[in-house]
Structures are given as structure tokens and as C-alpha cells.
Design an enzyme around this catalytic site. Structure first.
Site, PDB file in Angstrom:
ATOM      1  N   GLU A 156       0.848  -1.192   0.000  1.00 44.63           N
ATOM      2  CA  GLU A 156       0.000   0.000   0.000  1.00 44.63           C
ATOM      3  C   GLU A 156       0.886   1.244   0.000  1.00 44.63           C
ATOM      4  O   GLU A 156       1.888   1.295   0.701  1.00 44.63           O
ATOM      5  CB  GLU A 156      -0.879   0.023   1.262  1.00 44.63           C
ATOM      6  CG  GLU A 156      -1.925  -1.084   1.305  1.00 44.63           C
ATOM      7  CD  GLU A 156      -3.155  -0.778   0.458  1.00 44.63           C
ATOM      8  OE1 GLU A 156      -3.177   0.289  -0.201  1.00 44.63           O
ATOM      9  OE2 GLU A 156      -4.080  -1.600   0.450  1.00 44.63           O
TER      10      GLU A 156
HETATM   11 ZN    ZN Z   1      -6.431  -0.675  -3.763  1.00 37.54          ZN
END
Ligand code: ZN
Length: 713
Positions: free
Chosen positions: A468
Site C-alpha cells: 500500500e
Molecule cells: Zn487498492
């Protein structure tokens, strides 16, 4: 020339998505058919609809009726060069701007009488602006278009404004955001591109607060982003959530790449687009090469994922040492744009069929999710050939800062417990941007369908990660926030590849004796010894490494592991403050055991003490503190106020799906809320609650009063 059939209801043509969405299922679409695109599953009222206010809608964004028309229109643009081979040629008389009211009751583009003062436009690849409403002389309310065939994720905006009036400051309210804890509350600002300049962060203040839409909307809570753009007369500017990265841009980049990369395709998307696949490897070696697979951009609004993967590709083809060495032993398979349809359409999260592809990896539909099927068969092929060492799925994060990873759960006694943490640990040692403490190693049931867990559990790849990356920026060591600059991604990509290289030297050494069977590596000494072995043996395999390089690399590995160990011990110590909680939980647990009910939910360590939530919880479970799940069983509920009563009563008119100690139970409760015997609540930060419906829709409950009081009774 063939005519494009208009999207028709299912009963007539068998491939409209709209009625099927309403009935909660989807049809099988023949791949050659145009995909009908519905943008009205969640029709948002406008403030114009409120009785006391009348404001004119001055702009309607274009909503392509189906995928063929979408492709044809965009590919007419000179900048658009994606590879679509449509079997149907289209000749559309499309009067885009200043069009009269269409038969559907919508203008396309600007309403003519307002073009003297301003022009909005989002009729381009990735463009997303559904409506503009004139609120006052210099103030406009803007709506993001919902994702295709979906109920609306509302994160991505990308449009152009031209100021036709005199020099002025234009106030914009983008009114239909859905996220409460958006990065826009933490310093993120829209990206802006004035005239022919390049993209930069908007300089003025921005406000993110509850939306004015909440006054007129019946369901859900919306948030609005407000900012003021100074514009000279005839100034033009583009505005977007983050710097756009289109499918065309990807193709331009790939065309510019040297022959070192092999350009192929994973397959075709739902709308028939080629999904690019890049293969990069070094000179052939005698040993069979394992694969490292990286994919990105499952979610179209997460443009940072594209920026990072582009930098990774550039670094891999550079002549940097770690890249060259890595390519000698591994083949990289990179899928830079998984959801290419969604990117072109300007979706926030969903695929063209209106599904989150990262929740479709376990059971993809053969017709609706070809992207997922093709990726899975690619991974399967690689697995059968020489094996896949690692799978990384790159995403963008709209709530958190920095970069971090999610990996699968391994118990502490498993050797993989440490190994799975090594890559993120190495990365965090290299850069402030990557935060080890934001990483999670869990196999959550809710993520069962995600690419990461399917690759780990179903396709048996040992090292699988979701990486992320904040859509905004990162926090440095002094806790100062910085927005991402292009060079940050260049560094991050370099650090990622270098960390993978270090990781492979430790976990996948060549010609190394296998560690004795049954011996776990959770002992630091073992890790260090094994590391020495791995290191020296791989040395003999490698010809070009200088001695200095070796010593430095070795020290780095040893230090990283030492620090890693220290960190874990520190973390464990700090969690011992929860001891009181633990003993309370134990008590409940043993009570539950005595209860002799075989269906008891497992009581987790972080179960709150009974004193806090009422002493007569008969059976309950509370999962970790970040996302608490509580189940009450065999318990009638009473309610403190009419509002809560109505909420719960309302919610129980539908089927509810319950999570219960890892098992999914469905229960149907109609109307009579006093007969509830299983109930599920979620709470974030103990102030918000919601009931999850069978359909997946969550309904908010008034939590501060509801949560503890409910448990007491
Ligand atoms: Zn995503």
C-alpha cells in the site's frame, strides 16, 4: 457497417447489467458484446432537489452507454492509443459540447447559456465529473460520477475548467465523497495543472467536511471537499484527486522501453482491451529461474501504484547491480494495469462490471472477470514451470500516509513467520517512507477473495504481499508530513527492488544445504547461522560481486535481523499492559466452555472486560481493537431510544450474514427485533457502529449510546 445495439433489459437481449444489479445477480456476457454501462444505480439527489433551493445544473458529464462507444469516442482523440480491436465500426454523430437536452433528459457537456462564464469538461480518458451546479456567482457544486455498473465509490475526480469570465477566485465544492477519514483531512490537496504547466499540488487551503448533500440524500453519509481556485480570464486548469495515469500513458511508456523487456499480454479485459504483461529477465543461466510476479492498479483511482510500478520497471532495466543480479536468477512478470477498463472509464475502484476485482480472486466469474482468470492462469503456469517465489500487489491508500505491506499470517513457531517479515523490514531500514509498524500479517476472512490471500492460500505462493502506498505522502522521523514528489517513487522503487534482492539472498540461496528437518528458525542464532551459510554459498555462485560489497551486504542483513528481533521483543513487552484484559477474557472464556454450547464463538484475547460492557454477555466475541466485532447470542435486545430501535428494527427486515468464529452463518430475521438471537456489530474507534446486511451494504448505527447500553441489558 453494423449498428450498435442499445443496451436493453435482460429479458430482451440478455446482457444488460442494470436489471440484474437490481435483482442482485449478473448475467453472463458474451465477450464480443458491448458492455452496457450503467451510472445510475445510486442516483444522488442534488441540492437543487431540496424544496427551498433552486440552482441550475450547468454541466452534465458524458456517460457512455456501453463499452464500444466509450472506446470509439476516446480512441478518436489523438492522444489515445490503446489497442482495442473492436469488431464493430461505429459512426456516431456525436455533438458533444452544447448539446441540446437529450431524450434521456440529460445535457451532455455545458448548458449553453453558462458557457460565457465557465466551461467544465471531463470528456477524456479517465475523466470523471458527472455534474456541475451553479451555487452562486463564483461557486459551483460538483459531483463525481459513480463507477460503471456500481453503486458508487466516489473517490476519483479529474476534470478541466476554463474561466470565461473576468479574473476571479472560483470556489468548488466536490460534494459526494464517501470516506470519513480521508487523507484530505490530513494534509492531502487536489492536484492541479494550469494551462500548459505540469501537475503540482494545489497551494491554497482545502476543507473536507460533512457534505451539504446530507440534507437531501436519503441513504448514507457524504463528505465534501471545498477549495478556491484563483483563475485569470481564459485560464484553463485540470484538477484531479492525484496525478492521473492513463492507459495511454502506460502504452507510451512501454513503447519507450528498451528491448530488454518483453511486451506481451495477460489476456483481454471484459471490454476487449489488451492487458499488458511485461517480462524482464537477464542472461540465460543454466539453473531454472523462479518467477517474481508484480501487479498493480486493480483499483483505478490508485494512480500512485502505476507511478511506482513504472519506476520499478525502469530500475529493473537499468544496469544497477542489484537489478542485474536479481535478473540473473529470476524472471519478473509484471502486470502494470490489472483493471485497464476501469482506468479508461474513470472509475474509482470497480471493474467495468461494477465489481471490486480484488474481491474476486477466489471465485472469479468466467465471463465477468476475465482479468482475474487470466492472471490466475498466468500464475498457475509460472508455478508449474519453475515456481513462483513472490507475488506483490501494488495499491494506493486513501486514508494512511507512507508505504506499508500486508502479508499472510504465519504462526510464531513457523520458520516463515520471520521470513515473511524480512522484505518489509529491509525496506523500512532503507527509507522513512516505508513504515514497518503499519504492516500487518494476517489472513483475514474478509480478505479471503483478495489477490494476496488467494495467491497465498490457493496458489501456494509463500511470499505474497499487498503493498500500500499513500495517495498523499509520508511522515518522516520527526513526524513531519511530506507530500510525495516524483523522486520519492524513484527511490521507493529502487529500495523495493534492492530489498527483494537482499531478501532472495537470504531466503532463496543457491547451492545451500537445507536446514535440518523440523528445526524452526525462530531462534536468532539459527537465523544468523543460516544467513551466514546462505550468504557464503550464494557468494560462490556469483562471480561479479566485490568483497567490499559482500561485507557491507552481510552486515546489513545481520543488523536488520538483530533490530528486527529487538523490535519484536519491544512490541511484545508493550502489549503486556493488556494483562488485565487478558485475565478478564480468560474468565469469560472458561465460562463459555462451561456453557457446553458447541457453537460458541472463540473468545479472542482482546475481549473487553465484562465490567465495561455489561456483565451478562452470554456469549460474545470481540476481535482485534482496530476492528471490533461483537456477537451476542441468545439474548433479547432492548433499546434506549426510539432512533436506535428504528435503526435496528429496520436493519432486521433484511437478511443478515454473521461472522462467527470463522464460520459464516446466515440468519433471517423479520421485523420483530425483540426476537433477535444473533446479532453482529462492527465498531471502529468505539464511536461508530454498523450492521452488515446480507447484500454487503452496511448501515450505520448511532453508536455512542447504543454500543455499551445494548450490552448492559
Ligand atoms: Zn487498492
Amino acid at each position: 457497417m453494423e449498428e450498435i445495439p442499445a443496451p436493453l433489459p435482460l429479458i430482451q437481449k440478455k446482457y444488460s447489467l442494470e436489471p440484474d444489479m437490481i435483482f442482485g445477480w449478473k448475467p453472463k456476457i458474451p465477450k464480443s458484446s458491448p458492455i452496457p454501462l450503467d451510472f445510475n444505480l445510486n442516483p444522488l439527489p442534488t441540492c437543487k432537489d431540496s424544496p427551498e433551493q433552486k440552482f441550475p445544473i450547468i454541466y452534465h458529464g458524458y456517460r457512455p452507454p456501453n463499452s464500444h462507444i466509450m472506446h470509439k469516442l476516446f480512441s478518436n482523440k489523438s492522444t489515445y492509443n490503446y489497442l482495442i480491436k473492436s469488431s464493430i465500426s461505429i459512426d456516431i454523430e456525436y455533438n458533444y459540447k452544447h448539446a441540446a437536452l437529450s431524450s434521456l433528459g440529460r445535457y451532455n457537456g455545458m448548458k449553453k447559456e453558462f458557457t460565457e462564464e465557465i466551461e467544465f469538461d471531463s470528456f477524456f480518458e479517465c475523466g470523471n465529473l458527472d455534474k456541475a451546479i451553479k451555487y452562486s456567482k463564483n461557486e459551483y457544486d460538483l459531483y463525481m460520477r459513480s463507477d460503471t455498473n456500481a453503486y458508487g465509490s466516489y473517490k476519483w475526480f479529474y476534470f478541466q475548467i476554463i474561466n470565461k469570465a473576468e479574473d476571479r477566485v472560483i470556489k468548488l465544492n466536490i460534494v459526494n465523497f464517501k470516506e470519513q477519514h480521508s487523507l484530505f483531512t490530513q494534509g492531502q490537496k487536489p492536484m492541479i495543472k494550469y494551462n500548459d504547466q505540469s501537475w503540482e499540488q494545489f497551494q491554497g487551503p482545502v476543507v473536507y467536511k460533512l457534505s451539504k448533500l446530507n440534507k437531501v440524500v436519503k441513504k448514507g453519509t457524504y463528505y465534501q471537499l471545498t477549495f478556491e481556485v484563483p483563475m485569470k480570464s481564459l485560464d484553463s486548469c485540470f484538477l484531479a484527486t492525484t496525478i492521473p495515469y492513463t492507459a495511454s500513458e502506460l502504452h507510451q511508456f512501454l513503447d519507450s522501453m528498451p528491448s530488454k523487456i518483453q511486451l506481451g499480454s495477460v489476456g483481454r479485459s471484459l471490454s476487449g482491451m489488451t492487458i499488458p504483461l511485461i517480462t524482464i529477465t537477464g542472461n540465460n543461466s543454466k539453473n531454472p529461474k523462479k518467477y517474481i510476479i508484480i501487479q498493480a492498479r486493480t483499483h483505478p483511482s490508485e494512480t500512485v501504484a502505476s507511478v511506482l510500478i513504472q519506476n520499478c520497471i525502469q530500475y529493473l532495466v537499468s544496469n544497477e547491480k542489484s537489478a542485474t543480479k536479481l535478473l540473473k536468477r529470476y524472471v519478473f512478470k509484471i502486470i502494470p494495469m490489472v483493471n485497464i477498463d476501469g482506468v479508461i472509464a474513470g472509475n474509482s475502484r470497480m471493474s467495468l462490471a461494477g465489481d471490486d476485482l480484488n474481491r474476486k480472486f477466489a471465485e472469479p466469474d468466467t465471463m465477468l472477470h476475465p482479468e482475474v482468470l487470466d492472471i490466475k492462469s498466468l500464475v498457475d503456469r509460472c508455478n508449474n514451470e519453475n515456481g513462483v517465489l513472490m507475488f506483490i500487489d501494488i495499491h494506493g491508500h486513501s486514508k494512511k500516509k507512507g508505504s506499508f505491506m500486508y502479508g499472510p499470517y504465519f504462526p510464531l513457531h513457523s520458520s516463515t513467520y520471520f521470513n515473511i517479515r524480512l522484505l518489509p523490514k529491509y525496506l523500512s531500514k532503507k527509507t522513512d517512507i516505508f513504515r514497518y509498524y503499519s504492516c500487518k500479517f494476517k489472513s483475514e476472512k474478509s480478505m479471503r477473495q483478495s489477490a494476496r490471500l488467494v495467491m497465498s492460500q490457493n496458489l501456494h505462493i509463500k511470499y505474497t504481499y499487498t503493498m500500500e502506498n499513500s495517495l498523499y505522502g509520508y511522515i518522516d522521523q520527526d513526524r513531519n508530513s511530506h507530500s510525495f514528489k516524483p523522486h520519492n517513487f524513484k527511490d521507493l522503487a529502487k529500495n523495493l527492488i534492492e530489498s527483494i534482492y537482499k531478501f532472495t539472498k537470504y531466503t532463496d540461496p543457491r547451492k545451500t544445504q537445507k536446514s535440518p528437518k523440523g528445526r524452526h528458525k525462530h531462534n536468532l542464532q539459527d537465523i544468523l547461522e543460516e544467513n551466514d551459510q546462505a550468504y557464503s554459498s550464494s557468494e560462490s555462485d556469483s562471480q561479479s560481486e566485490s568483497e567490499e560489497d559482500c561485507i557491507e551486504a552481510k552486515n546489513n542483513v545481520v543488523n536488520a535481523i538483530k533490530n528486527f528481533r529487538k523490535d519484536i521483543v519491544r512490541k511484545e513487552n508493550s502489549s503486556s499492559t493488556n494483562k488485565t484484559l487478558y485475565s478478564a477474557n480468560k474468565k469469560i472464556h472458561s465460562q463459555n466452555q462451561l456453557g457446553a454450547n458447541k457453537n460458541l464463538p472463540t473468545v479472542n484475547k482482546r475481549m473487553p472486560s465484562p465490567q465495561k460492557y455489561g456483565s451478562n454477555i452470554e456469549k460474545g466475541v470481540m476481535k482485534n481493537s482496530a476492528q471490533q466485532v461483537m456477537i451476542c447470542e441468545n439474548k433479547s435486545l432492548s433499546f434506549y431510544d426510539e432512533k436506535i430501535k428504528a435503526d435496528v428494527s429496520n436493519s432486521l427486515n433484511s437478511d443478515i450474514t454473521f461472522d462467527k468464529s470463522g464460520q459464516r452463518i446466515s440468519s433471517v430475521q423479520k421485523k420483530n427485533y425483540s426476537k433477535v438471537n444473533i446479532f453482529e456489530m462492527f465498531s471502529n474507534r468505539k464511536e461508530k457502529g454498523f450492521v452488515r446486511y446480507h447484500s454487503g451494504i452496511k448501515k450505520s448505527l448511532n453508536f455512542p449510546s447504543f454500543y455499551p447500553k445494548l450490552m448492559k441489558n
